[in-house]
Design a protein around this motif. Sequence first.
Motif, PDB file in Angstrom:
ATOM      1  N   GLU A   7      57.486  52.950 -32.311  1.00 31.68           N
ATOM      2  CA  GLU A   7      58.357  53.119 -30.432  1.00 31.68           C
ATOM      3  C   GLU A   7      58.762  54.366 -30.585  1.00 31.68           C
ATOM      4  OE1 GLU A   7      62.218  50.017 -28.520  1.00 31.68           O
ATOM      5  OE2 GLU A   7      61.544  50.772 -31.078  1.00 31.68           O
ATOM      6  N   ILE A   8      59.349  54.710 -31.623  1.00 29.79           N
ATOM      7  CA  ILE A   8      60.538  56.294 -31.271  1.00 29.79           C
ATOM      8  C   ILE A   8      59.396  57.384 -29.527  1.00 29.79           C
ATOM      9  CG2 ILE A   8      61.128  58.352 -31.599  1.00 29.79           C
ATOM     10  CD1 ILE A   8      62.552  56.626 -33.820  1.00 29.79           C
ATOM     11  N   TYR A   9      57.632  57.208 -30.680  1.00 28.55           N
ATOM     12  CA  TYR A   9      57.165  58.305 -29.848  1.00 28.55           C
ATOM     13  C   TYR A   9      56.537  57.164 -28.901  1.00 28.55           C
ATOM     14  CZ  TYR A   9      56.167  61.188 -33.083  1.00 28.55           C
ATOM     15  OH  TYR A   9      56.849  62.581 -35.032  1.00 28.55           O
ATOM     16  N   GLN A  10      56.695  55.888 -28.394  1.00 32.10           N
ATOM     17  CA  GLN A  10      56.095  55.573 -27.199  1.00 32.10           C
ATOM     18  C   GLN A  10      57.220  56.126 -25.794  1.00 32.10           C
ATOM     19  OE1 GLN A  10      55.826  51.807 -28.145  1.00 32.10           O
ATOM     20  NE2 GLN A  10      53.354  51.173 -28.182  1.00 32.10           N
ATOM     21  N   LYS A  11      58.421  56.242 -26.351  1.00 32.58           N
ATOM     22  CA  LYS A  11      59.792  55.830 -25.482  1.00 32.58           C
ATOM     23  C   LYS A  11      59.942  57.274 -25.412  1.00 32.58           C
ATOM     24  CE  LYS A  11      61.063  51.440 -24.701  1.00 32.58           C
ATOM     25  NZ  LYS A  11      60.990  51.485 -23.069  1.00 32.58           N
ATOM     26  N   LEU A  12      59.534  58.768 -26.275  1.00 30.17           N
ATOM     27  CA  LEU A  12      59.038  59.943 -26.348  1.00 30.17           C
ATOM     28  C   LEU A  12      58.622  60.243 -25.142  1.00 30.17           C
ATOM     29  CD1 LEU A  12      60.341  61.306 -29.514  1.00 30.17           C
ATOM     30  CD2 LEU A  12      61.768  61.779 -27.324  1.00 30.17           C
ATOM     31  N   ASP A  13      57.621  59.359 -24.695  1.00 28.06           N
ATOM     32  CA  ASP A  13      55.920  60.112 -24.000  1.00 28.06           C
ATOM     33  C   ASP A  13      56.757  59.564 -22.653  1.00 28.06           C
ATOM     34  OD1 ASP A  13      54.373  60.928 -25.846  1.00 28.06           O
ATOM     35  OD2 ASP A  13      53.583  59.702 -26.628  1.00 28.06           O
ATOM     36  N   GLU A  14      57.199  58.021 -22.710  1.00 28.09           N
ATOM     37  CA  GLU A  14      57.139  57.288 -21.482  1.00 28.09           C
ATOM     38  C   GLU A  14      58.372  58.724 -20.936  1.00 28.09           C
ATOM     39  OE1 GLU A  14      59.365  53.157 -19.640  1.00 28.09           O
ATOM     40  OE2 GLU A  14      58.281  53.581 -21.896  1.00 28.09           O
ATOM     41  N   HIS A  15      59.749  58.600 -21.197  1.00 28.55           N
ATOM     42  CA  HIS A  15      60.413  59.302 -21.093  1.00 28.55           C
ATOM     43  C   HIS A  15      60.497  60.490 -20.069  1.00 28.55           C
ATOM     44  CE1 HIS A  15      63.093  55.587 -22.741  1.00 28.55           C
ATOM     45  NE2 HIS A  15      62.441  55.309 -21.283  1.00 28.55           N
ATOM     46  N   SER A  16      59.761  61.430 -21.284  1.00 30.51           N
ATOM     47  CA  SER A  16      59.412  62.667 -20.762  1.00 30.51           C
ATOM     48  C   SER A  16      58.342  63.005 -19.172  1.00 30.51           C
ATOM     49  CB  SER A  16      58.698  63.118 -21.912  1.00 30.51           C
ATOM     50  OG  SER A  16      59.183  63.117 -23.226  1.00 30.51           O
ATOM     51  N   ASN A  17      57.346  62.160 -20.005  1.00 33.02           N
ATOM     52  CA  ASN A  17      56.541  62.208 -17.867  1.00 33.02           C
ATOM     53  C   ASN A  17      57.498  61.902 -17.310  1.00 33.02           C
ATOM     54  OD1 ASN A  17      54.694  62.215 -19.641  1.00 33.02           O
ATOM     55  ND2 ASN A  17      53.991  60.081 -19.332  1.00 33.02           N
ATOM     56  N   ILE A  18      59.055  60.741 -17.267  1.00 35.46           N
ATOM     57  CA  ILE A  18      59.931  60.265 -15.866  1.00 35.46           C
ATOM     58  C   ILE A  18      60.395  62.309 -15.518  1.00 35.46           C
ATOM     59  CG2 ILE A  18      61.932  58.965 -15.130  1.00 35.46           C
ATOM     60  CD1 ILE A  18      60.322  56.730 -16.739  1.00 35.46           C
ATOM     61  N   ILE A  19      60.987  62.566 -16.698  1.00 36.69           N
ATOM     62  CA  ILE A  19      61.901  63.617 -16.705  1.00 36.69           C
ATOM     63  C   ILE A  19      61.507  64.530 -16.199  1.00 36.69           C
ATOM     64  CG2 ILE A  19      62.806  65.241 -18.067  1.00 36.69           C
ATOM     65  CD1 ILE A  19      64.719  62.842 -17.738  1.00 36.69           C
ATOM     66  N   GLN A  20      60.306  64.929 -16.560  1.00 34.78           N
ATOM     67  CA  GLN A  20      59.231  65.901 -15.944  1.00 34.78           C
ATOM     68  C   GLN A  20      58.139  66.137 -14.580  1.00 34.78           C
ATOM     69  OE1 GLN A  20      59.168  68.633 -17.879  1.00 34.78           O
ATOM     70  NE2 GLN A  20      59.983  68.311 -18.996  1.00 34.78           N
ATOM     71  N   GLY A  21      58.598  64.553 -13.596  1.00 36.38           N
ATOM     72  CA  GLY A  21      58.406  64.496 -12.492  1.00 36.38           C
ATOM     73  C   GLY A  21      59.558  64.616 -12.334  1.00 36.38           C
ATOM     74  N   ASP A  22      61.002  63.632 -12.364  1.00 39.30           N
ATOM     75  CA  ASP A  22      61.968  64.437 -11.776  1.00 39.30           C
ATOM     76  C   ASP A  22      62.417  65.889 -11.376  1.00 39.30           C
ATOM     77  OD1 ASP A  22      62.325  61.796 -11.416  1.00 39.30           O
ATOM     78  OD2 ASP A  22      63.604  61.275 -13.282  1.00 39.30           O
ATOM     79  N   LEU A  23      61.658  66.628 -12.749  1.00 40.03           N
ATOM     80  CA  LEU A  23      62.691  68.043 -12.466  1.00 40.03           C
ATOM     81  C   LEU A  23      61.926  69.094 -11.253  1.00 40.03           C
ATOM     82  CD1 LEU A  23      62.676  68.840 -16.691  1.00 40.03           C
ATOM     83  CD2 LEU A  23      65.088  68.789 -15.279  1.00 40.03           C
ATOM     84  N   ALA A  24      60.233  68.315 -11.233  1.00 42.84           N
ATOM     85  CA  ALA A  24      59.594  68.622 -10.323  1.00 42.84           C
ATOM     86  C   ALA A  24      59.778  68.397  -8.665  1.00 42.84           C
ATOM     87  CB  ALA A  24      57.817  68.543 -10.586  1.00 42.84           C
ATOM     88  N   SER A  25      60.646  67.151  -8.486  1.00 44.22           N
ATOM     89  CA  SER A  25      61.617  67.106  -7.536  1.00 44.22           C
ATOM     90  C   SER A  25      62.134  68.150  -7.039  1.00 44.22           C
ATOM     91  CB  SER A  25      62.296  66.255  -7.429  1.00 44.22           C
ATOM     92  OG  SER A  25      63.213  65.591  -5.875  1.00 44.22           O
ATOM     93  N   ARG A  26      62.264  68.364  -5.644  1.00 44.60           N
ATOM     94  CA  ARG A  26      62.894  69.314  -4.698  1.00 44.60           C
ATOM     95  C   ARG A  26      63.745  68.954  -4.316  1.00 44.60           C
ATOM     96  NH1 ARG A  26      62.386  69.036   1.258  1.00 44.60           N
ATOM     97  NH2 ARG A  26      60.725  67.401   1.851  1.00 44.60           N
ATOM     98  N   HIS A  27      64.234  67.907  -4.110  1.00 47.09           N
ATOM     99  CA  HIS A  27      65.769  67.401  -4.004  1.00 47.09           C
ATOM    100  C   HIS A  27      66.359  67.308  -5.204  1.00 47.09           C
ATOM    101  CE1 HIS A  27      64.208  66.381  -0.143  1.00 47.09           C
ATOM    102  NE2 HIS A  27      63.563  65.941  -0.886  1.00 47.09           N
ATOM    103  N   ILE A  28      65.849  67.877  -6.280  1.00 50.03           N
ATOM    104  CA  ILE A  28      67.112  68.308  -7.560  1.00 50.03           C
ATOM    105  C   ILE A  28      68.499  68.774  -7.211  1.00 50.03           C
ATOM    106  CG2 ILE A  28      65.988  69.538  -8.978  1.00 50.03           C
ATOM    107  CD1 ILE A  28      65.999  68.082 -11.465  1.00 50.03           C
ATOM    108  N   LYS A  29      68.079  69.689  -7.259  1.00 53.42           N
ATOM    109  CA  LYS A  29      69.075  70.917  -7.070  1.00 53.42           C
ATOM    110  C   LYS A  29      70.610  70.594  -7.393  1.00 53.42           C
ATOM    111  CE  LYS A  29      71.391  74.653  -4.343  1.00 53.42           C
ATOM    112  NZ  LYS A  29      71.435  75.331  -3.170  1.00 53.42           N
TER     113      LYS A  29
END
Length: 242
Positions: A91-113
């Motif tokens: 479960e821990i690894y599943q959540k790490l993969d899922e949430h890491s993908n979300i965070i990387q997508g958010d970090l790529a947003s041009r509106h994140i400043k």
Amino acid sequence: EDNHWGKVFQTIKLSFEGPAKSVTLEKIINAPETLDAIDDIENILAEATAQKKILTDIENIDNQWKEIEFQLVDQSKVKGETKLIIATVEEIYQKLDEHSNIIQGDLASRHIKDIRKQVVEWDDKLNSISSIIEEWLFVQKQWIYLENIFSAEDIQKQLPGPTKDFKAVNKSFKDLMKKTKDHPCVIEVVKDEKLLSNLQSYHNKLENVQKCLEDYLQTKRKAFPRFYFLSNDELLKILSNT
């Protein structure tokens, strides 16, 4: 958000006292600068929408990790003793993969400043959890193997130095597992700033213990060449009974 309303009012050159302070849509539309600022206002709206989505992501991730716990099991076969280990990290690894993908997508947003700090904090947390789990499982594997060996009195007598080193790690590791059982929430456990360095220390010490064990078995093989045909486990069993 007030900061986005502030940007809108600044763009159309109106004083800002908060969206609930006598602000009407008519007042905004009739402002002299509004028509010329349509593109800027649309950009502000896009930024507000994107940041709202990112903050919702962070809130959801935070809430989920409050519920994720280490799954431990007692492998001891001796009454009155405990031998706690991590049973599964699926479960821990599943959540790490899922949430890491979300965070990387958010970090790529041009509106994140404006909210980058909150996102980076969770990126660091997820990376920290991953590093700690990886090190923890490696130490656990070493510990399980060596604990079975150094529980034998004959081996303890033959290897007093490594036995002393193993016992020191053994106590610390068991204390960690007991503490984790009492408070199993993953995100709370990994808050310990010394946890990763402690696990790395256990790792290094157990590797040194295992090297001493290998050297000891090698001397026995040199003395009795027929032992070269035996695995370490088979040779240890013979030595323990001799």
